[in-house]
Scaffold this motif. Structure first.
Motif, PDB file in Angstrom:
ATOM      1  N   GLN A  21      37.587  48.263  40.138  1.00 31.45           N
ATOM      2  CA  GLN A  21      36.240  47.450  40.556  1.00 31.45           C
ATOM      3  C   GLN A  21      35.212  48.362  39.974  1.00 31.45           C
ATOM      4  O   GLN A  21      35.548  49.461  39.539  1.00 31.45           O
ATOM      5  CB  GLN A  21      36.372  47.939  42.362  1.00 31.45           C
ATOM      6  N   SER A  22      33.998  47.709  40.005  1.00 32.28           N
ATOM      7  CA  SER A  22      32.932  48.227  39.508  1.00 32.28           C
ATOM      8  C   SER A  22      32.367  49.229  40.617  1.00 32.28           C
ATOM      9  O   SER A  22      32.543  49.182  41.691  1.00 32.28           O
ATOM     10  CB  SER A  22      31.743  47.473  38.928  1.00 32.28           C
ATOM     11  N   SER A  47      32.124  52.189  45.234  1.00 36.60           N
ATOM     12  CA  SER A  47      32.199  50.932  45.074  1.00 36.60           C
ATOM     13  C   SER A  47      31.754  50.109  46.210  1.00 36.60           C
ATOM     14  O   SER A  47      32.443  49.705  46.867  1.00 36.60           O
ATOM     15  CB  SER A  47      33.711  50.453  44.383  1.00 36.60           C
ATOM     16  N   ASP A  49      31.524  46.851  45.729  1.00 32.70           N
ATOM     17  CA  ASP A  49      32.463  45.620  45.685  1.00 32.70           C
ATOM     18  C   ASP A  49      33.668  45.960  46.519  1.00 32.70           C
ATOM     19  O   ASP A  49      34.340  44.959  47.107  1.00 32.70           O
ATOM     20  CB  ASP A  49      33.177  45.456  44.209  1.00 32.70           C
ATOM     21  N   THR A  52      32.950  44.558  50.002  1.00 28.30           N
ATOM     22  CA  THR A  52      33.040  43.130  49.979  1.00 28.30           C
ATOM     23  C   THR A  52      34.731  42.746  50.257  1.00 28.30           C
ATOM     24  O   THR A  52      35.001  41.769  51.028  1.00 28.30           O
ATOM     25  CB  THR A  52      32.492  42.493  48.699  1.00 28.30           C
ATOM     26  N   SER A 130      33.331  52.449  50.964  1.00 28.34           N
ATOM     27  CA  SER A 130      33.236  52.187  49.777  1.00 28.34           C
ATOM     28  C   SER A 130      34.049  53.234  48.639  1.00 28.34           C
ATOM     29  O   SER A 130      33.641  53.311  47.385  1.00 28.34           O
ATOM     30  CB  SER A 130      31.683  52.462  49.350  1.00 28.34           C
TER      31      SER A 130
END
Length: 231
Positions: A21-22, A47, A49, A52, A130
């Motif tokens: 992931q970014s 991250s 992302d 999410t 995260s």
């Protein structure tokens, strides 16, 4: 016959570790030359992302739990003859759709790098994180480090190159006019291989059918005998 050779790692033993992931690289745990175990943490990313993906997974799990209650209720009512078969089929179809979606989001978390234990903890605690761990896919040696702590990387950005050095090849450049003298199965003795005890030997396993137009040589590949830690 003496010819120059280059030590190569077989493609099947060479792995590129990328960010799933970014995010922002917060810490790197391995350097070039380090020996790493399979599953060992190489880097940590922050991250958004991942948050999410976790949120979507929890949402799908909640929908699955609600669908499960409706499924069990309608199953009992159908068995007792209180609802028509069509309603039971609709409830069953919806329940399986919820289960498929929850399974899909769980697989996305696994692809992102979360372990089964971490996913179970997320499901029970419902606390998002995260922190993304990048783990080594094999036991091997760190050959290259591309990531830099404090830098932001995109999804699939390369972070490390790790190789299993239990098998190595020699790619030998044979002069074209002497290529006919070399045959598959021939023995090779590597000079100046850095070995303190005994010589490094290899066996020819492949002869190329092409001639390099730049230096008029033919490529011969030799598999090195045994594990060579100092080569």
């Amino acid at each position: 016959l003496t010819a120059p050779a280059k030590v190569m790692v077989p493609p099947s033993h060479d792995y590129l570790v990328s960010a799933s992931q970014s995010g922002l690289i917060t810490q790197l745990h391995a350097s070039i030359g380090d020996q790493v175990k399979k599953g060992q943490m190489l880097a940590e990313l922050n991250s958004p992302d991942l948050l999410t993906l976790q949120r979507e997974y929890l949402k799908a799990e909640s929908a699955l739990q609600l669908g499960s209650l409706v499924y069990q209720r309608d199953k009992k009512l159908f068995e007792e003859g209180l609802i028509p078969e069509r309603r039971w089929q609709e409830s069953s179809s919806q329940y399986h759709a919820f289960a498929s979606e929850a399974n899909e989001h769980r697989q996305l978390l696994e692809i992102a790098g979360m372990t089964d234990v971490e996913i179970k903890q997320l499901k029970s605690s419902r606390r998002l994180s995260s922190r993304l761990k990048v783990l080594s896919p094999i036991e091997g040696t760190v050959m290259e480090r591309m990531g830099v702590a404090g830098s932001r990387v995109d999804m699939l950005a390369p972070l490390y190159r790790i190789a299993d050095l239990s098998e190595l090849w020699l790619e030998i450049s044979i002069p074209q006019e002497r290529a006919a003298e070399v045959k598959i199965g021939d023995s090779v003795l590597a000079e100046n291989a850095g070995q303190q005890h005994g010589a490094t030997t290899a066996t020819i396993s492949l002869l190329s059918q092409n001639v390099n137009p730049e230096n008029q040589t033919v490529l011969a590949r030799a598999v090195i005998d045994g594990k060579q830690t100092l080569l």
